[in-house]
Design an enzyme around this catalytic site. Structure first.
Site, PDB file in Angstrom:
ATOM      1  CE  LYS A 144      31.013  32.799  37.949  1.00  0.00           C
ATOM      2  NZ  LYS A 144      31.519  33.747  36.890  1.00  0.00           N
ATOM      3  CE1 TYR A 229      26.136  31.843  36.397  1.00  0.00           C
ATOM      4  CE2 TYR A 229      28.193  32.179  35.222  1.00  0.00           C
ATOM      5  CZ  TYR A 229      27.234  32.630  36.107  1.00  0.00           C
ATOM      6  OH  TYR A 229      27.367  33.858  36.693  1.00  0.00           O
TER       7      TYR A 229
HETATM    8  P1  NAD Z   1      36.381  43.171  36.838  1.00  0.00           P
HETATM    9  O1  NAD Z   1      37.723  42.954  36.288  1.00  0.00           O
HETATM   10  O2  NAD Z   1      35.448  44.020  36.078  1.00  0.00           O
HETATM   11  O3  NAD Z   1      36.494  43.789  38.323  1.00  0.00           O
HETATM   12  C1  NAD Z   1      37.421  43.321  39.251  1.00  0.00           C
HETATM   13  C2  NAD Z   1      37.618  44.365  40.336  1.00  0.00           C
HETATM   14  O4  NAD Z   1      38.629  43.906  41.223  1.00  0.00           O
HETATM   15  C3  NAD Z   1      38.072  45.724  39.795  1.00  0.00           C
HETATM   16  O5  NAD Z   1      37.391  46.730  40.466  1.00  0.00           O
HETATM   17  C4  NAD Z   1      39.544  45.762  40.128  1.00  0.00           C
HETATM   18  O6  NAD Z   1      40.009  47.084  40.370  1.00  0.00           O
HETATM   19  C5  NAD Z   1      39.571  44.961  41.431  1.00  0.00           C
HETATM   20  N1  NAD Z   1      40.881  44.380  41.713  1.00  0.00           N
HETATM   21  C6  NAD Z   1      41.495  44.414  42.907  1.00  0.00           C
HETATM   22  N2  NAD Z   1      42.683  43.820  42.850  1.00  0.00           N
HETATM   23  C7  NAD Z   1      42.836  43.396  41.583  1.00  0.00           C
HETATM   24  C8  NAD Z   1      43.889  42.722  40.902  1.00  0.00           C
HETATM   25  N3  NAD Z   1      45.002  42.327  41.529  1.00  0.00           N
HETATM   26  N4  NAD Z   1      43.721  42.464  39.597  1.00  0.00           N
HETATM   27  C9  NAD Z   1      42.598  42.808  38.943  1.00  0.00           C
HETATM   28  N5  NAD Z   1      41.558  43.452  39.551  1.00  0.00           N
HETATM   29  C10 NAD Z   1      41.692  43.745  40.853  1.00  0.00           C
HETATM   30  O7  NAD Z   1      35.755  41.744  37.124  1.00  0.00           O
HETATM   31  P2  NAD Z   1      34.215  41.342  37.292  1.00  0.00           P
HETATM   32  O8  NAD Z   1      33.689  40.913  35.992  1.00  0.00           O
HETATM   33  O9  NAD Z   1      33.496  42.391  38.030  1.00  0.00           O
HETATM   34  O10 NAD Z   1      34.352  40.013  38.175  1.00  0.00           O
HETATM   35  C11 NAD Z   1      34.593  40.048  39.569  1.00  0.00           C
HETATM   36  C12 NAD Z   1      34.097  38.742  40.197  1.00  0.00           C
HETATM   37  O11 NAD Z   1      32.685  38.648  40.001  1.00  0.00           O
HETATM   38  C13 NAD Z   1      34.686  37.472  39.593  1.00  0.00           C
HETATM   39  O12 NAD Z   1      34.885  36.517  40.592  1.00  0.00           O
HETATM   40  C14 NAD Z   1      33.618  36.991  38.625  1.00  0.00           C
HETATM   41  O13 NAD Z   1      33.633  35.603  38.412  1.00  0.00           O
HETATM   42  C15 NAD Z   1      32.368  37.435  39.335  1.00  0.00           C
HETATM   43  N6  NAD Z   1      31.262  37.693  38.412  1.00  0.00           N
HETATM   44  C16 NAD Z   1      30.072  37.088  38.647  1.00  0.00           C
HETATM   45  C17 NAD Z   1      28.999  37.293  37.799  1.00  0.00           C
HETATM   46  C18 NAD Z   1      27.673  36.661  38.081  1.00  0.00           C
HETATM   47  O14 NAD Z   1      26.815  36.693  37.212  1.00  0.00           O
HETATM   48  N7  NAD Z   1      27.470  36.076  39.246  1.00  0.00           N
HETATM   49  C19 NAD Z   1      29.165  38.124  36.698  1.00  0.00           C
HETATM   50  C20 NAD Z   1      30.384  38.758  36.485  1.00  0.00           C
HETATM   51  C21 NAD Z   1      31.430  38.532  37.352  1.00  0.00           C
END
Ligand code: NAD
Length: 373
Positions: A144, A229
């Site tokens: 999401k 949410y």
């Molecule tokens: P994060 O920044 O920790 O991770 C992002 C990942 O994408 C990293 O591994 C990064 O290397 C990679 N990536 C690839 N290309 C990129 C770019 N151009 N710029 C930045 N990163 C890049 O983020 P996250 O918190 O893991 O979130 C990722 C997704 O998951 C989002 O869409 C977020 O909304 C979703 N999320 C959902 C929940 C949930 O409870 N459902 C919780 C956290 C995150």
């Protein structure tokens, strides 16, 4: 009938009804989720999941949960960082042939170990990787918010339909028992028709370099990340899609952080049955609550959206519901629906509906006018 089965069936019925009302019956000329499962997939005990993007959520929540799942397992990874590939390979015993980068990702089409691709990248990248996964004929779970525009959401749904694969959104709370109880209390009118909902989801961002503050990658600020949410919570409380929204942006207190996306936002959603939801979301304080009030009682989850420690009470007393491993339940539930060729409880159409509401909220905040969803 078990509570989960009941909610699933009931939600699906309501879901179809709501969507056919909201989108017009033509939207159902094609099945909500169409898929063609090979015999090998149906016979597999556990479906293989490949995580795309090994950031905080994949590392902290999804990969550990995939060690506890019964219907799926961590079969592969897609990462742009070779050192992460090595680390994950060792930690989770992932075969070399199941490790991809963003360039050779499409070759995953030839890998029978991978049944489901789980897109866990920054929001604006969800569309590209979901569409590439669909073209590789893999089922998709997408985090999401589904995408940063309604048009992208539609392209993702179309790609999955054209390739006969299912598309689910990572809405873990549909598999979480306190939130399921709220769905039941509200949708079954246990305390009478829902009158008001209050929802808040906020946290403090203290690192200005995060992609969440980059409009192009995030699509927006706390509304896209956390406010979704509240939108979800209000919709699954009443079991209806809002008809109109009003909204306003909060004051910017840290302009060095919030020069592209909003720092905070508050909005109101009006539902066809008369319920009204008042919501807030911010990157400058902490809040985590879903409250509902009906004619003859009320309920509250606080915290409501956390990964664990969710607490609930009603006007009659504490809910006394145990917490569960949310992500394991979510991925098992989705994998099971794929194995059994059933509708996803959290389909792409739900993600599109929510992005449509988010865009209406932004328009209302920008224009100061009531916007029809
Ligand atoms: P994060 O920044 O920790 O991770 C992002 C990942 O994408 C990293 O591994 C990064 O290397 C990679 N990536 C690839 N290309 C990129 C770019 N151009 N710029 C930045 N990163 C890049 O983020 P996250 O918190 O893991 O979130 C990722 C997704 O998951 C989002 O869409 C977020 O909304 C979703 N999320 C959902 C929940 C949930 O409870 N459902 C919780 C956290 C995150």
């Amino acid at each position: 009938m078990k509570l989960n089965d009941y909610l699933f069936r009931n939600n699906r019925r309501k879901f179809l009804k709501n969507f056919s009302l909201a989108l017009g019956s033509a939207a159902f000329a094609t099945p909500l989720v169409s898929m063609a499962l090979g015999d090998s997939q149906q016979n597999k005990k556990k479906l293989g999941i490949a995580l795309v993007g090994l950031g905080r959520y994949s590392k902290g929540q999804l990969a550990p949960a995939l060690q506890k799942t019964e219907n799926c397992y961590l079969a592969g990874i897609v990462t742009g960082t070779p050192s992460k590939a090595k680390e994950w390979q060792k930690k989770y015993n992932i075969p070399e042939k199941n490790i991809y980068n963003y360039e050779n990702f499409d070759e995953i089409a030839n890998n029978p170990d991978i049944d489901i691709i789980y897109v866990v990248l920054p929001n604006a990248m969800h569309a590209e990787y979901t569409i590439r996964a669909a073209k590789a004929k893999k089922h998709v779970i997408c985090e999401k918010p589904m995408a940063t525009s309604v048009e992208d959401c539609q392209r993702m749904i179309d790609a999955c339909n054209e390739n006969n694969v299912s598309l689910s959104i990572g809405y873990r709370l549909h598999f979480e028992p306190h939130n399921q109880r709220v769905m039941e209390l509200g949708q079954q009118k246990v305390y009478g028709p829902v009158q008001t909902i209050e929802a808040a989801d906020s946290f403090v961002i203290d690192d200005p370099s995060r992609w969440r503050l980059d409009k192009e990658l995030a699509g927006g600020g706390p509304l896209m990340d956390l406010g979704i949410y509240c939108v979800q919570g209000a919709i699954y409380t009443v079991g209806e899609t809002p008809t109109s929204v009003t909204a306003s942006f909060g004051k910017v207190t840290k302009p060095e952080f919030f020069d592209e996306v909003e720092e905070s936002i508050s909005w109101q959603m009006q539902f066809p049955g008369g319920a009204v939801a008042n919501c807030t979301s911010s990157y400058n304080n902490d809040a985590n609550r879903l409250y509902g009030k009906a004619a003859n009682g009320w309920w509250e989850l606080s915290p409501a959206y956390s990964y664990s420690g969710i607490k609930g009470k009603t006007s009659e007393g504490p809910m006394n519901i145990p917490n569960v491993e949310q992500q394991a339940r979510q991925m098992d539930g989705i994998a099971q629906s794929i194995k059994q060729n059933k509708f996803s409880r959290v389909p792409g159409e739900m993600g599109l509906r929510d992005v449509r509401v988010l865009m209406a909220i932004y328009e209302a905040a920008r224009t100061g006018k009531r916007v029809t969803v």
